[in-house]
Design an enzyme around this catalytic site. Structure first.
Site, PDB file in Angstrom:
ATOM      1  N   HIS A  63      12.340  -2.794   5.930  1.00  0.00           N
ATOM      2  CA  HIS A  63      11.827  -1.708   5.257  1.00  0.00           C
ATOM      3  C   HIS A  63      10.679  -2.235   4.295  1.00  0.00           C
ATOM      4  O   HIS A  63      11.072  -2.382   2.921  1.00  0.00           O
ATOM      5  CB  HIS A  63      12.920  -1.152   4.448  1.00  0.00           C
ATOM      6  N   CYS A  99       8.188   4.890  -1.373  1.00  0.00           N
ATOM      7  CA  CYS A  99       8.443   4.469   0.139  1.00  0.00           C
ATOM      8  C   CYS A  99       7.515   5.230   1.237  1.00  0.00           C
ATOM      9  O   CYS A  99       7.441   4.975   2.068  1.00  0.00           O
ATOM     10  CB  CYS A  99      10.033   4.888   0.525  1.00  0.00           C
TER      11      CYS A  99
END
Length: 397
Positions: free
Chosen positions: A352, A107
């Site tokens: 996201h 991430c």
């Protein structure tokens, strides 16, 4: 190296963030990244390329075409493998002489790519395009090969950490973090509802328009939901742990998107005389893999310390909102008022796109500090599966 010699972000763009399987579903990771890279290298109001808007006194992001692009560095987590950055650079029409590097810090990949670009430009002149991309919609299926009589087995993700240390999925880990910090369901739902309300208000006011590169007919973020109240969120069931507090509503979505910035060395920036964000400091830190969402905390502390700043001196704070409970836990450890985080909405509302999200944070800092006049200093930080965090501190210059 002195602060005046630090690299500077002079342009920042992103695609709209799409919900997986929807508006950007037909675009590969290279397609999404190429759209942003092409925008950053063509014409006025872009990252590179000559035009009427370039030169001293031009709008943020305008840079003459005599600035050489040294490299394209992109983060990516679940793409097809290979070197997505190189494919995207060529697809965007950059010369074959411009190399590409793809990095994977899960991430944190998009912000890690920017950190690498900053380090590269401390020893070179010119520009580096850096950011990240993710296409959850087109991510290939992954299979462990057959073992003996066992057939090939599909898996969702690669390990974040060795199983004997602990390798939780991010959702259950967020539930654990929220519980350990005493953050209840109501607080998480309230934070998530606020993120959506802020993003919707920004979207309706045109606050995202200048940073967006339309792709595949999509010109706005798909996920922000008007009218998403705490009461509506309270109806949702726990998503990961029986009796838990983390739900689909107070978690981020599964998304597609790309974001990138143009960084130039300090000497080039002084010659150009354009507005930008000077990178005061970066940091990458590790934490317990069983509590990966807390990676923001040491990374932010280290970056601020290296920049000689305190949180009280930061005007704009952008944390990746993977889970409301995780962000609130980080705020508690940093003694930071959650009201200060993502004032125009964050990943809970926008989405996201894993490999891109760290770069999205820097695009948001650019928009607020340079276009929005929200202050001078900004902090971006993101947590990483496996127990890591990446952070960056900038100041408008």
């Amino acid at each position: 190296m002195s602060r005046d010699d630090a690299p500077v972000v002079v342009a920042a763009r992103r695609t709209p963030i799409g919900t997986a399987g929807h508006g950007l579903a037909g675009c590969t990771a290279a397609d999404l990244a190429a759209a942003v890279v092409a925008d950053l290298t063509a014409g006025p109001e872009s990252g590179l390329g000559s035009g009427p808007g370039s030169g001293p006194g031009a709008a943020p992001g305008s840079v003459p075409g005599d600035v050489p692009v040294r490299e394209v560095v992109l983060g990516n987590c679940t793409g097809p493998g290979g070197d997505v950055a190189r494919v995207a650079a060529l697809q965007a029409g950059l010369p074959v002489t411009v190399p590409g590097l793809t990095v994977d810090r899960q991430c944190g990949s998009g912000l890690a790519a920017i950190v690498l670009a900053v380090a590269q430009l401390r020893g070179e002149t010119g520009a580096v395009l850096a950011g990240g991309v993710e296409s959850a919609s087109t991510a290939p299926w992954r299979l462990w090969p057959p073992r003996g009589e066992e057939p090939a087995a599909r898996y969702e993700r690669a390990p974040f950490a060795p199983a004997e240390i602990g390798d939780p999925d991010m959702g259950p880990a967020a539930d654990r973090i929220a519980g350990e910090h005493g953050i209840g369901r109501e607080a998480q739902d309230a934070y998530a509802a606020r993120s959506h309300a802020r993003a919707v208000a920004t979207q309706q006011a045109g606050g995202f328009a200048a940073e967006l590169v339309p792709v595949a007919g999509l010109d706005r973020d798909e996920r922000p939901r008007p009218g998403l109240t705490e009461q509506r969120l309270a109806r949702l069931r726990p998503a990961f742990v029986a009796g838990g507090t983390v739900t689909a509503g107070n978690s981020c979505g599964i998304n597609d998107g790309a974001a990138a910035v143009t960084l130039v060395d300090a000497g080039t920036h002084r010659r150009l005389g354009v507005p930008g964000l000077r990178v005061l400091a970066t940091a990458t830190a590790g934490v317990d893999p069983n509590r990966p969402g807390l990676g923001i905390v040491p990374a932010a502390r280290q970056a601020l310390d290296r920049a000689g700043r305190t949180l009280d001196e930061v005007d704009v704070v952008e944390f990746n909102e993977a889970f409301a409970g995780q962000v609130l836990a980080c705020c508690a450890e940093l003694e930071l008022d959650p009201e200060r985080v993502c004032r125009e909405g964050g990943a809970l509302a926008l989405g996201h796109p894993w490999g891109a999200s760290g770069a999205v944070l820097v695009v948001r800092l650019f928009a607020q500090l340079l276009r929005g006049g929200a202050g001078r200093t900004g902090l971006a930080a993101i947590a990483v599966g496996g127990g890591q965090g990446v952070a960056l501190v900038v100041e408008a210059c």
